[in-house]
Design a protein around this motif. Sequence first.
Motif, PDB file in Angstrom:
ATOM      1  N   ARG A  71      29.353 -39.688   3.355  1.00 44.73           N
ATOM      2  CA  ARG A  71      29.529 -40.363   2.303  1.00 44.73           C
ATOM      3  C   ARG A  71      29.454 -42.067   2.604  1.00 44.73           C
ATOM      4  NH1 ARG A  71      31.186 -38.740  -3.299  1.00 44.73           N
ATOM      5  NH2 ARG A  71      30.527 -40.551  -3.459  1.00 44.73           N
ATOM      6  N   THR A  72      30.253 -42.219   3.773  1.00 45.05           N
ATOM      7  CA  THR A  72      30.457 -43.728   4.118  1.00 45.05           C
ATOM      8  C   THR A  72      29.486 -44.251   4.994  1.00 45.05           C
ATOM      9  OG1 THR A  72      32.220 -42.863   5.393  1.00 45.05           O
ATOM     10  CG2 THR A  72      32.952 -43.701   3.059  1.00 45.05           C
ATOM     11  N   ASP A  73      28.316 -43.539   5.275  1.00 49.27           N
ATOM     12  CA  ASP A  73      27.360 -43.723   6.366  1.00 49.27           C
ATOM     13  C   ASP A  73      26.223 -44.007   5.768  1.00 49.27           C
ATOM     14  OD1 ASP A  73      25.665 -43.771   8.570  1.00 49.27           O
ATOM     15  OD2 ASP A  73      26.609 -42.708   9.850  1.00 49.27           O
ATOM     16  N   GLU A  74      25.875 -45.097   5.356  1.00 44.97           N
ATOM     17  CA  GLU A  74      24.393 -45.358   4.635  1.00 44.97           C
ATOM     18  C   GLU A  74      23.260 -44.794   4.954  1.00 44.97           C
ATOM     19  OE1 GLU A  74      23.579 -49.064   3.030  1.00 44.97           O
ATOM     20  OE2 GLU A  74      25.748 -49.358   2.246  1.00 44.97           O
ATOM     21  N   GLU A  79      19.233 -40.494   4.685  1.00 40.78           N
ATOM     22  CA  GLU A  79      18.497 -39.272   5.428  1.00 40.78           C
ATOM     23  C   GLU A  79      18.832 -37.850   4.729  1.00 40.78           C
ATOM     24  OE1 GLU A  79      18.279 -36.607   9.461  1.00 40.78           O
ATOM     25  OE2 GLU A  79      19.501 -38.674   9.086  1.00 40.78           O
ATOM     26  N   ALA A  80      20.175 -37.815   4.208  1.00 38.97           N
ATOM     27  CA  ALA A  80      20.372 -36.276   3.664  1.00 38.97           C
ATOM     28  C   ALA A  80      20.265 -36.144   2.138  1.00 38.97           C
ATOM     29  CB  ALA A  80      22.034 -36.087   3.934  1.00 38.97           C
ATOM     30  N   TRP A  81      20.679 -37.423   1.618  1.00 40.96           N
ATOM     31  CA  TRP A  81      20.329 -37.332   0.029  1.00 40.96           C
ATOM     32  C   TRP A  81      19.230 -38.258  -0.652  1.00 40.96           C
ATOM     33  CZ3 TRP A  81      26.294 -38.290   0.032  1.00 40.96           C
ATOM     34  CH2 TRP A  81      27.027 -37.236   0.374  1.00 40.96           C
ATOM     35  N   ALA A  82      19.082 -39.340  -0.331  1.00 36.96           N
ATOM     36  CA  ALA A  82      17.864 -40.585  -0.988  1.00 36.96           C
ATOM     37  C   ALA A  82      16.590 -39.776  -0.526  1.00 36.96           C
ATOM     38  CB  ALA A  82      18.220 -41.878  -0.317  1.00 36.96           C
ATOM     39  N   SER A  83      16.410 -39.304   0.614  1.00 37.61           N
ATOM     40  CA  SER A  83      15.126 -38.695   0.863  1.00 37.61           C
ATOM     41  C   SER A  83      14.725 -37.517   0.039  1.00 37.61           C
ATOM     42  CB  SER A  83      15.222 -38.213   2.339  1.00 37.61           C
ATOM     43  OG  SER A  83      16.061 -37.185   2.622  1.00 37.61           O
ATOM     44  N   ARG A  84      15.545 -37.084  -0.957  1.00 35.11           N
ATOM     45  CA  ARG A  84      15.185 -36.153  -1.956  1.00 35.11           C
ATOM     46  C   ARG A  84      14.541 -36.581  -3.138  1.00 35.11           C
ATOM     47  NH1 ARG A  84      18.852 -31.413  -2.039  1.00 35.11           N
ATOM     48  NH2 ARG A  84      19.920 -31.091  -0.210  1.00 35.11           N
ATOM     49  N   TYR A  85      14.762 -37.681  -3.351  1.00 39.06           N
ATOM     50  CA  TYR A  85      14.068 -38.284  -4.550  1.00 39.06           C
ATOM     51  C   TYR A  85      13.009 -39.180  -4.329  1.00 39.06           C
ATOM     52  CZ  TYR A  85      18.839 -36.857  -6.209  1.00 39.06           C
ATOM     53  OH  TYR A  85      19.822 -36.297  -6.248  1.00 39.06           O
ATOM     54  N   TYR A  91      17.582 -44.767  -5.657  1.00 35.72           N
ATOM     55  CA  TYR A  91      18.964 -44.116  -5.155  1.00 35.72           C
ATOM     56  C   TYR A  91      19.907 -44.545  -4.685  1.00 35.72           C
ATOM     57  CZ  TYR A  91      21.819 -40.536  -3.711  1.00 35.72           C
ATOM     58  OH  TYR A  91      23.097 -39.681  -3.234  1.00 35.72           O
ATOM     59  N   MET A  92      19.543 -45.371  -3.494  1.00 40.57           N
ATOM     60  CA  MET A  92      20.599 -46.091  -2.818  1.00 40.57           C
ATOM     61  C   MET A  92      20.988 -47.296  -3.721  1.00 40.57           C
ATOM     62  SD  MET A  92      20.626 -44.402   0.231  1.00 40.57           S
ATOM     63  CE  MET A  92      21.886 -45.652   0.882  1.00 40.57           C
ATOM     64  N   GLY A  93      20.312 -47.874  -4.447  1.00 37.10           N
ATOM     65  CA  GLY A  93      20.816 -48.808  -5.229  1.00 37.10           C
ATOM     66  C   GLY A  93      21.839 -48.538  -5.994  1.00 37.10           C
ATOM     67  N   TYR A  94      21.858 -47.357  -6.570  1.00 32.97           N
ATOM     68  CA  TYR A  94      22.616 -46.871  -7.584  1.00 32.97           C
ATOM     69  C   TYR A  94      24.022 -46.350  -6.711  1.00 32.97           C
ATOM     70  CZ  TYR A  94      19.700 -46.426 -11.656  1.00 32.97           C
ATOM     71  OH  TYR A  94      18.981 -46.831 -12.634  1.00 32.97           O
TER      72      TYR A  94
END
Length: 234
Positions: A71-74, A79-85, A91-94
């Motif tokens: 969670r604290t490693d952008e 890689e793990a979450w933003a790439s899903r969207y 997503y990274m902005g939010y």
Amino acid sequence: MSTSAEQLKRTIRWLQVYAALITVALAVLFVRSGTPADGVLRARGLIIEDEAGRERILIGAPVPEAANRVRTDEARVQEAWASRYPDADGYMGYYQGYSHETNGLLILSEDGFDRLVLGDPVPDPNIGRRIAPSTGMVINDLEGFERMGYGFKVVNGLGRVGLGLDTDRIQEGLLLTLDDDGLLGVTVGTGANGIFLGSAPAGHGWTGLAEAFQGLLVRRDGEIVHQVNAAKGR
């Protein structure tokens, strides 16, 4: 000569006794200095590692930072979450506005995903901010997505106790809610399709009804298709 030898022996014995006494005194002072006078250990934070040296349990107010936490490693979040969207940058902005801290206990998986949190408040989900800070417990799946939460929050000045169970699509599938404004009930379903069993005061947003409600409400595509309201005619 004999007398001198005896005196030397006595001197050595006294030195040995003296050294032993000093050793005991130093040991006592060391133990007492490591033990708080009130019997309470005080610390800002604690990190428990597994046998491979990975941070697995974080305790603190707030919990300490951990290199293993996703969670604290952008870069790992990307890689793990933003790439899903489709809009990963959006997503990274939010994500920049999400809260990751908690005062309490946090358990990490081997891969560094948050799995269990007991805190005040608990962190935001990784898909959006909470409507208000929540004190309670959160359980996440293997990839850090929230699957269950139980907590208390204050919304618009009123207390709310809630227990939510989420589907694998990260939608609330079952929600038990008790609000200080009079809402009391269970919602089963996802999105605009669901069943509400409970009670709510007149004009409450959850029912969308002008009158008070107590009973069963069924929605399909956001529209009420069936209702049983025992509060009518009171």
